[in-house]
Structure formats: structure tokens, C-alpha cells
Design a protein around this motif. Sequence first.
Motif, short mmCIF file in Angstrom:
data_model
loop_
_atom_site.label_atom_id
_atom_site.label_comp_id
_atom_site.label_asym_id
_atom_site.label_seq_id
_atom_site.Cartn_x
_atom_site.Cartn_y
_atom_site.Cartn_z
N GLY A 36 0.83 -1.19 0.00
CA GLY A 36 0.00 0.00 0.00
C GLY A 36 0.86 1.24 0.00
N GLU A 37 0.33 2.31 0.58
CA GLU A 37 1.04 3.58 0.67
C GLU A 37 1.06 4.07 2.11
OE1 GLU A 37 0.96 2.99 -3.28
OE2 GLU A 37 -0.93 3.15 -2.23
N LEU A 38 2.16 4.70 2.44
CA LEU A 38 2.31 5.40 3.71
C LEU A 38 1.94 6.84 3.43
CD1 LEU A 38 3.29 5.16 6.66
CD2 LEU A 38 5.54 5.89 5.82
N VAL A 39 0.86 7.30 4.05
CA VAL A 39 0.31 8.63 3.79
C VAL A 39 0.52 9.51 5.02
CG1 VAL A 39 -1.81 9.90 3.31
CG2 VAL A 39 -1.42 7.69 2.21
N THR A 40 1.19 10.62 4.82
CA THR A 40 1.39 11.58 5.89
C THR A 40 0.46 12.76 5.65
OG1 THR A 40 3.70 10.90 6.13
CG2 THR A 40 3.08 13.04 7.08
N ALA A 41 -0.42 13.01 6.60
CA ALA A 41 -1.39 14.10 6.47
C ALA A 41 -0.73 15.44 6.75
CB ALA A 41 -2.54 13.89 7.45
N ARG A 42 -1.29 16.48 6.16
CA ARG A 42 -0.86 17.84 6.49
C ARG A 42 -1.24 18.08 7.96
NH1 ARG A 42 0.48 20.88 2.19
NH2 ARG A 42 -0.16 20.15 0.14
N VAL A 65 7.07 -0.72 6.33
CA VAL A 65 8.38 -0.50 5.73
C VAL A 65 8.21 0.28 4.44
CG1 VAL A 65 10.42 -1.63 4.78
CG2 VAL A 65 9.28 -2.60 6.80
N ARG A 66 8.91 1.40 4.35
CA ARG A 66 8.89 2.19 3.12
C ARG A 66 9.66 1.45 2.04
NH1 ARG A 66 10.29 7.68 5.97
NH2 ARG A 66 12.37 6.89 5.57
N ASP A 67 9.09 1.38 0.84
CA ASP A 67 9.77 0.72 -0.27
C ASP A 67 10.99 1.50 -0.74
OD1 ASP A 67 7.85 -1.26 -0.17
OD2 ASP A 67 6.82 -0.65 -2.00
N THR A 68 10.96 2.81 -0.63
CA THR A 68 12.03 3.64 -1.16
C THR A 68 13.37 3.42 -0.48
OG1 THR A 68 11.32 5.44 0.28
CG2 THR A 68 10.53 5.49 -2.01
N ASP A 69 13.35 3.25 0.85
CA ASP A 69 14.63 3.13 1.57
C ASP A 69 14.67 1.99 2.58
OD1 ASP A 69 13.00 4.12 3.57
OD2 ASP A 69 14.07 6.01 3.79
N GLY A 70 13.59 1.22 2.70
CA GLY A 70 13.58 0.09 3.63
C GLY A 70 13.44 0.48 5.09
N ALA A 71 13.18 1.75 5.35
CA ALA A 71 13.05 2.22 6.73
C ALA A 71 11.72 1.78 7.33
CB ALA A 71 13.17 3.74 6.79
N GLY A 72 11.74 1.37 8.58
CA GLY A 72 10.53 1.05 9.32
C GLY A 72 9.93 2.32 9.91
#
Length: 140
Positions: free
Chosen positions: A59-65, A99-106
Motif C-alpha cells: 500500500g502507501e504510507l500517507v502523511t497528512a498535512r 516498511v517504506r519501499d524507497t529506503d527500507g526504513a521502518g
Amino acid sequence: MTLPFFVYGTLRPGEANHRLFLHGRTRSEEPARLADTVLYEGPGYPYAVEEPDGGVVRGELVTARPEAYGELLAELDRLEEYVPGDPLSLYVRVERKVVRDTDGAGVRAWVYVAGQGVAARLRAAGRRVEGGQWRGRGRG
């Protein structure tokens, strides 16, 4: 606690509820994955069911304003029919590491997973979504 959201169904970019609830209210949206979870087909939307040694849901990790966060959290709780402490809630909002796909960070995030009763029914007779990927399934 202010956390990003991990979305895996109708709230993903390009899906109907993303346009209704998240469009213009996010600071970032990044591909991510949630481990130890199985994705099941639901009536028009998916359910993530937590399973030790389960699969991966994409899925996506969504950061709200920041200025939209409080109102958005309340709206998403209503959308997902989540009522804290109610065992009949369709979904339960839980804090989990994704886990973010871009950098593998948890990253710690809010995730709406199937409520207890729904999860039991899905484990018994539900249809799994192979590959843990709901996007592109002809919806939205």
C-alpha cells in the motif's frame, strides 16, 4: 499521537476514497508494505487480517498535512466504522510498523485492520488477495 496512515484499499491514490478523503490533505504518499498480514477480498473493499508469519500487504504510507490531521483521523475512523472498544467494529485502528519501499526504513503508522469478528469469518471462509496488492483490481 500523530502518525502517518498505511492505506491498502480504497484510500490508495487513484481509488475513490482517496479523492474523497485524502486529496489535498496529505504532505506525502510513499509506497510501503505491512508484514505478517494477509489481504482478503471484501464487499467492494479489502480487509487486512493480521497473521503471525503471514504475508505482506502492499500500500502507501500517507502523511497528512498537520492542519488536516485531527479532522482526517475522525473522518477515517467513521469511514472504516471503527469505534474504540467496540468488538463489533468492522475495522480496528492499530499502530504498526510498516516498511517504506524507497529506503527500507521502518515507520510507525496507523493501520485499519479487520475487526475480531470480521477477521474470524475471513480466516474461515474468505478469499485471499494473492500478492497482497489490491490496486488495479478494477475499482475506484
